[in-house]
Design an enzyme around this catalytic site. Sequence first.
Site, PDB file in Angstrom:
ATOM      1  N   SER A 269      -9.893  -6.996   2.575  1.00 16.64           N
ATOM      2  CA  SER A 269     -10.490  -7.552   3.789  1.00 16.64           C
ATOM      3  C   SER A 269      -9.880  -6.841   4.996  1.00 16.64           C
ATOM      4  O   SER A 269      -8.916  -6.087   4.867  1.00 16.64           O
ATOM      5  CB  SER A 269     -10.273  -9.062   3.841  1.00 16.64           C
TER       6      SER A 269
ATOM      7  N   ASP B 160      -6.688   0.483   2.917  1.00 15.32           N
ATOM      8  CA  ASP B 160      -5.796   0.605   1.757  1.00 15.32           C
ATOM      9  C   ASP B 160      -6.450   1.456   0.670  1.00 15.32           C
ATOM     10  O   ASP B 160      -5.832   2.329   0.074  1.00 15.32           O
ATOM     11  CB  ASP B 160      -5.492  -0.777   1.155  1.00 15.32           C
TER      12      ASP B 160
ATOM     13  N   GLU C 194      -3.596  -2.696  -6.523  1.00 12.72           N
ATOM     14  CA  GLU C 194      -2.956  -3.346  -5.375  1.00 12.72           C
ATOM     15  C   GLU C 194      -3.633  -4.680  -5.113  1.00 12.72           C
ATOM     16  O   GLU C 194      -4.848  -4.759  -4.918  1.00 12.72           O
ATOM     17  CB  GLU C 194      -3.031  -2.474  -4.104  1.00 12.72           C
ATOM     18  N   GLY C 195      -2.835  -5.748  -5.115  1.00 14.17           N
ATOM     19  CA  GLY C 195      -3.362  -7.070  -4.807  1.00 14.17           C
ATOM     20  C   GLY C 195      -3.682  -7.179  -3.323  1.00 14.17           C
ATOM     21  O   GLY C 195      -3.543  -6.229  -2.551  1.00 14.17           O
ATOM     22  N   ALA C 196      -4.135  -8.358  -2.934  1.00 11.86           N
ATOM     23  CA  ALA C 196      -4.383  -8.639  -1.516  1.00 11.86           C
ATOM     24  C   ALA C 196      -3.422  -9.754  -1.131  1.00 11.86           C
ATOM     25  O   ALA C 196      -3.343 -10.775  -1.815  1.00 11.86           O
ATOM     26  CB  ALA C 196      -5.828  -9.079  -1.313  1.00 11.86           C
ATOM     27  N   GLY C 197      -2.651  -9.566  -0.067  1.00 11.21           N
ATOM     28  CA  GLY C 197      -1.687 -10.593   0.330  1.00 11.21           C
ATOM     29  C   GLY C 197      -0.545 -10.692  -0.661  1.00 11.21           C
ATOM     30  O   GLY C 197      -0.082  -9.692  -1.198  1.00 11.21           O
TER      31      GLY C 197
ATOM     32  N   LYS D  24      -7.829  -0.828  -5.444  1.00 15.11           N
ATOM     33  CA  LYS D  24      -7.754  -2.080  -4.678  1.00 15.11           C
ATOM     34  C   LYS D  24      -9.038  -2.836  -5.008  1.00 15.11           C
ATOM     35  O   LYS D  24     -10.127  -2.437  -4.574  1.00 15.11           O
ATOM     36  CB  LYS D  24      -7.679  -1.726  -3.186  1.00 15.11           C
TER      37      LYS D  24
ATOM     38  N   THR E 112       0.839  -1.210   0.000  1.00 11.88           N
ATOM     39  CA  THR E 112       0.000   0.000   0.000  1.00 11.88           C
ATOM     40  C   THR E 112       0.869   1.253   0.000  1.00 11.88           C
ATOM     41  O   THR E 112       0.595   2.210  -0.734  1.00 11.88           O
ATOM     42  CB  THR E 112      -0.938   0.000   1.226  1.00 11.88           C
TER      43      THR E 112
END
Length: 221
Positions: A42, A51, A110-113, A38, A17
């Site tokens: 979660s 984010d 932006e991905g997650a994880g 994003k 982020t």
Amino acid sequence: MARYVLVTGTDTGVGKTVVTAGLGHLLTKQGLRTLAVKPVESGCDGVAKEDGTWLQESTGQPEPQRALTRLRAPVAPPVAADREGVDLDPENWLGFLRRAGGENDVVLIEGAGGALSPITWSLTALDLAKDLGASVLVVAPNRLGMQNHVLLTHEALQQRNLRMLGIILVDPEAPDASTPSNADALRRFADLKPILLCPRVQHPHDLRETLEPVVSWILKS
Ligand SMILES: Nc1ncnc2c1ncn2[C@@H]1O[C@H](COP(=O)(O)OP(=O)(O)O)[C@@H](O)[C@H]1O
Ligand SMILES: [Mg+2]
């Protein structure tokens, strides 16, 4: 048509982020129409700044103000979605991102994880990147264990014929014995480059000078 850039990481909490917001700010300052998105977030608990909010503030974009899909539980998106009875709709994310591509010069995602973290029960952020023809920026903490994580991520990108723009090594709060040599080790072992060292900063906007080379990585992609 915009250039799409997926900002992924070797893990959660590695600086995706901060880097995406720093980059969103820099690209916007340079006069490039930039959207930072994003798709799914979660851990949206109403307490911590999200984010999606960091990303919106970085470019000043009117929309989206937050992640396209927001989930409360601080677990992987499909797990949180199941708990909360939410249907995740990747076609909706892709539709939004495709439309955004028609109206912007750069779309940051932006991905997650990490790279292979599930964003639905059948997709990862790399699938979105593939669909959009995105290049991928890999964020990793500059600490012991990072080499394995970066090499695994690189291999996952290669397998999918995704183009890696470069690696951003973020200074950890406390450097360890590997911190000074990690970048050279990655170059030497696997000829991985370009690699950019990223200092710790108070605010993502403070990364303007640091992230300058990434603008040319993107524009050349
Ligand atoms: N370059 C940096 N300087 C200072 N703090 C950072 C930096 N990068 C990350 N952090 C801090 O580390 C934590 C995780 O960073 P974040 O960007 O949210 O990671 P991710 O998006 O990969 O989960 C946050 O508290 C963030 O402020
Ligand atoms: Mg993040």
